[in-house]
Design a protein around this motif. Structure first.
Motif, PDB file in Angstrom:
ATOM      1  N   TYR A   1     -21.759  14.811  -2.405  1.00 41.21           N
ATOM      2  CA  TYR A   1     -22.082  13.763  -3.374  1.00 41.21           C
ATOM      3  C   TYR A   1     -23.575  13.751  -3.703  1.00 41.21           C
ATOM      4  CZ  TYR A   1     -17.505  11.522  -3.124  1.00 41.21           C
ATOM      5  OH  TYR A   1     -16.166  11.252  -3.208  1.00 41.21           O
ATOM      6  N   ASP A   2     -23.868  13.532  -4.992  1.00 41.79           N
ATOM      7  CA  ASP A   2     -25.219  13.261  -5.459  1.00 41.79           C
ATOM      8  C   ASP A   2     -25.360  11.785  -5.842  1.00 41.79           C
ATOM      9  OD1 ASP A   2     -26.431  16.075  -5.662  1.00 41.79           O
ATOM     10  OD2 ASP A   2     -24.530  16.270  -6.705  1.00 41.79           O
ATOM     11  N   ASN A   3     -24.373  11.264  -6.556  1.00 37.74           N
ATOM     12  CA  ASN A   3     -24.331   9.871  -6.979  1.00 37.74           C
ATOM     13  C   ASN A   3     -22.897   9.360  -6.852  1.00 37.74           C
ATOM     14  OD1 ASN A   3     -27.055   9.255  -7.880  1.00 37.74           O
ATOM     15  ND2 ASN A   3     -26.689  10.700  -9.556  1.00 37.74           N
ATOM     16  N   PRO A   4     -22.681   8.066  -6.668  1.00 32.88           N
ATOM     17  CA  PRO A   4     -23.664   6.988  -6.664  1.00 32.88           C
ATOM     18  C   PRO A   4     -24.491   6.956  -5.384  1.00 32.88           C
ATOM     19  CG  PRO A   4     -21.525   6.118  -6.117  1.00 32.88           C
ATOM     20  CD  PRO A   4     -21.308   7.556  -6.469  1.00 32.88           C
TER      21      PRO A   4
ATOM     22  N   ARG B   1     -10.625  26.592  -5.227  1.00 38.74           N
ATOM     23  CA  ARG B   1     -11.037  25.878  -6.435  1.00 38.74           C
ATOM     24  C   ARG B   1     -12.368  25.166  -6.201  1.00 38.74           C
ATOM     25  NH1 ARG B   1      -7.595  20.790  -8.361  1.00 38.74           N
ATOM     26  NH2 ARG B   1      -8.852  19.815  -6.719  1.00 38.74           N
ATOM     27  N   PHE B   2     -13.313  25.416  -7.105  1.00 29.88           N
ATOM     28  CA  PHE B   2     -14.576  24.670  -7.111  1.00 29.88           C
ATOM     29  C   PHE B   2     -14.610  23.817  -8.368  1.00 29.88           C
ATOM     30  CE2 PHE B   2     -18.867  24.383  -8.909  1.00 29.88           C
ATOM     31  CZ  PHE B   2     -19.475  23.604  -7.928  1.00 29.88           C
ATOM     32  N   ARG B   3     -14.953  22.531  -8.198  1.00 31.06           N
ATOM     33  CA  ARG B   3     -15.006  21.633  -9.357  1.00 31.06           C
ATOM     34  C   ARG B   3     -16.244  20.756  -9.282  1.00 31.06           C
ATOM     35  NH1 ARG B   3      -9.645  18.625 -11.106  1.00 31.06           N
ATOM     36  NH2 ARG B   3      -9.309  20.737 -11.926  1.00 31.06           N
ATOM     37  N   GLU B   4     -16.979  20.725 -10.380  1.00 36.13           N
ATOM     38  CA  GLU B   4     -18.170  19.884 -10.526  1.00 36.13           C
ATOM     39  C   GLU B   4     -17.801  18.679 -11.382  1.00 36.13           C
ATOM     40  OE1 GLU B   4     -22.494  19.364 -10.113  1.00 36.13           O
ATOM     41  OE2 GLU B   4     -21.312  21.073  -9.437  1.00 36.13           O
ATOM     42  N   HIS B   5     -18.035  17.460 -10.856  1.00 35.53           N
ATOM     43  CA  HIS B   5     -17.696  16.219 -11.558  1.00 35.53           C
ATOM     44  C   HIS B   5     -18.960  15.471 -11.971  1.00 35.53           C
ATOM     45  CE1 HIS B   5     -13.304  15.704 -10.699  1.00 35.53           C
ATOM     46  NE2 HIS B   5     -13.583  16.529  -9.708  1.00 35.53           N
ATOM     47  N   TYR B   6     -18.906  14.902 -13.165  1.00 36.79           N
ATOM     48  CA  TYR B   6     -19.940  13.960 -13.567  1.00 36.79           C
ATOM     49  C   TYR B   6     -19.285  12.847 -14.368  1.00 36.79           C
ATOM     50  CZ  TYR B   6     -23.673  11.616 -16.004  1.00 36.79           C
ATOM     51  OH  TYR B   6     -24.498  10.632 -16.496  1.00 36.79           O
TER      52      TYR B   6
ATOM     53  N   HIS C   1     -21.586  11.663  -9.595  1.00 37.37           N
ATOM     54  CA  HIS C   1     -21.790  13.113  -9.638  1.00 37.37           C
ATOM     55  C   HIS C   1     -21.453  13.685  -8.264  1.00 37.37           C
ATOM     56  CE1 HIS C   1     -24.746  16.736 -10.149  1.00 37.37           C
ATOM     57  NE2 HIS C   1     -23.481  17.091 -10.334  1.00 37.37           N
ATOM     58  N   TRP C   2     -20.444  14.559  -8.233  1.00 35.98           N
ATOM     59  CA  TRP C   2     -20.110  15.191  -6.967  1.00 35.98           C
ATOM     60  C   TRP C   2     -19.409  16.522  -7.200  1.00 35.98           C
ATOM     61  CZ3 TRP C   2     -16.667  11.215  -8.489  1.00 35.98           C
ATOM     62  CH2 TRP C   2     -15.314  11.526  -8.472  1.00 35.98           C
TER      63      TRP C   2
END
Length: 493
Positions: free
Chosen positions: A118-121, A59-64, A87-88
């Motif tokens: 992770y991109d953010n925070p 499973r790949f999941r993009e969160h924002y 965002h991760w």
């Protein structure tokens, strides 16, 4: 830039690996120039031996998200970095095996590996952490247990009872990475359509207490040391399905910090509280006619519990208990149009009693093992982290629509109105600023939408979007709008 490049490489590697395995499985099932064989003879991956079954998924999941945990545009971490943007990505791989000892007995195992980038925070580690591999299933399954019409499952296992209102996720602190319980479950077939589940549960907060993960990261998977027992009766012998249950749960607070979630003393005291509860409840569901159907469920909780707002900062020990008297209920009414698009409308009302801080009792309903995003990925667990981390103290009225525009798509949309029953946290501060109003109970409005797409039997995906408009229950600056989005692709090997 290097971080984005790493993520792109990771996604590409996993997708290519999945396509390679799928191609190999397909080739094994239909060899060129050969007559078709049975599935078991030809499926080298799923049935390599008569006594062994196995499978895997990825499973790949993009969160924002925006304003998830504070409903505050100006939220900052201790270093002054923006803490409102999230965002991760999540990468989860699972491999399971079923070893057949005889016709009625098997041993089941499952390994799960999930890591994130992770991109953010800005306060999050800006690199790929390959994390740990955990065995989240290891159990002995025995059918016709002791020559009775019963099935026994002993060991680490997943458990979902009915719709999962009170029993679904045994490990809520790691999200949807795992769901397991360390438990013994005995299911009696009392009649053709009547069964009784008797379950004993012993869940520990640290994931390494029983089976140490590979590359152990000292993670907590549940808030307390838990012991519990469940009796759950399900009767489907009439048009009205009836359910009745008793649930006992004993919680003892953890005494140490963890790498995830419970990272400070304040969070430890917020999430981990002492309680001993006895929950009695039941449910009924049935079609009213060919278009209408309903489901109602209700429960009462007795026992003892620490106050939701108890902590050392306000002078109330978070492990001191008071008498518990709480109530919960949920009703769902649905109308089906019976048309080509399978259009359905529904209305839902849910009530979870809240704690009155002016009494010597605790009235806050605890959802037990139902602490998973049942109706919102945004509200729980993120917005609830401002309070005691539980979905409780709630009136929820929701209006929804779902339909299937074609055989691949399913779309669900709901509009929720949310209230608090009590101003339990009136005057509570976050970062030195008051977060909750003394008088208003309107939590706000929430719009949720799910779109699920089936590419094939093995490949599925979904899009989830949520938008919250907080009400006057929250005081400025904690009343800004919040947004949640995730995109998922899941492949079953």
């Amino acid at each position: 830039m290097a971080q984005n490049g790493t993520k792109m490489i990771l996604v590409l590697v996993f997708l290519l690996a999945g396509l390679f395995v799928a191609a190999q499985v397909q080739a094994a099932e239909t060899p060129a120039g050969a007559a078709p064989a049975s599935a078991q003879e030809s499926d080298w991956f799923h049935n390599p031996e008569p006594w062994l079954e196995q499978g895997a998924d990825f499973r790949f999941r993009e969160h924002y998200g925006y304003n998830w945990t504070g409903l505050n545009d100006d939220l900052r971490d201790p270093l002054g970095n923006n803490a409102s943007d999230w965002h991760w990505e999540r990468y989860r791989t699972r491999l399971w095996d079923k070893f057949k000892l005889d016709e009625n007995t098997s041993v089941n195992t499952r390994f799960t590996w999930e890591f994130r980038t992770y991109d953010n925070p800005e306060s999050a580690d800006q690199h790929t952490d390959f994390d740990e591999i955990i065995m989240d299933n290891l159990n002995l399954n025995m059918k016709k247990f002791l020559d009775m019409p019963a099935t026994a499952i002993i060991g680490r296992q997943d458990i979902l009872l009915s719709k999962g209102w009170l029993v679904a996720d045994g490990t809520p602190l790691d999200g949807s990475r795992t769901f397991y319980y360390d438990a013994a479950r005995l299911t009696f077939d009392l009649a053709e359509k009547t069964k009784l589940d008797a379950i004993y549960i012993r869940n520990m907060p640290n994931s390494d207490w029983f089976l140490k993960p590979i590359n152990d990261r000292n993670k907590y998977v549940t808030q307390e040391q838990e012991q519990g027992a469940i009796l759950y009766l399900t009767d489907k012998s009439s048009p009205t399905q009836l359910e009745g249950y008793f649930m006992y749960k004993n919680n003892n607070p953890v005494d140490a910090l963890a790498r995830n979630t419970i990272t400070t003393q304040a969070k430890l005291e917020q999430y981990s509280k002492k309680a001993e509860s006895y929950t009695f409840g039941g449910a009924a569901s049935a079609p009213i006619n060919e278009n209408w159907n309903y489901r109602v469920e209700g429960a009462v909780q007795l026992g003892e519990s620490a106050s939701p707002y108890a902590s050392s900062t306000d002078g109330t020990p978070y492990n001191k208990t008071e008498d518990l008297m709480a109530f919960g209920g949920k009703g769902d009414l649905e109308y089906s149009f019976k048309d080509e698009l399978d259009n359905r409308l529904h209305v839902v009302y849910e009530y979870l009693s809240g704690d009155d801080p002016d009494t010597d009792e605790v009235e806050s309903f605890n959802p037990l093992w139902g602490q998973w995003p049942q109706w919102s990925e945004l509200y729980q667990p993120y917005v609830t982290s401002m309070e005691d981390g539980l979905v409780s103290n709630l009136h929820r009225l929701a209006f929804g629509h779902k339909f299937k525009p074609n055989k691949e798509w399913e779309i669900f949309t709901d509009y929720h109105l949310l209230w608090a029953e009590e101003n339990t946290f009136a005057g509570k501060t976050i970062g030195g600023q008051t977060a909750f109003d003394n008088n208003s109970n309107f939590r706000g409005q929430l719009l949720t939408c799910w779109a699920r797409y089936t590419f094939s039997k093995q490949l599925k995906g979904n899009l989830v979007g949520e938008y919250m408009m907080p009400g006057d229950y929250y005081t400025a600056p904690f009343g800004d709008e919040a947004l949640y989005f995730h995109f998922t692709v899941e492949y079953m090997f």
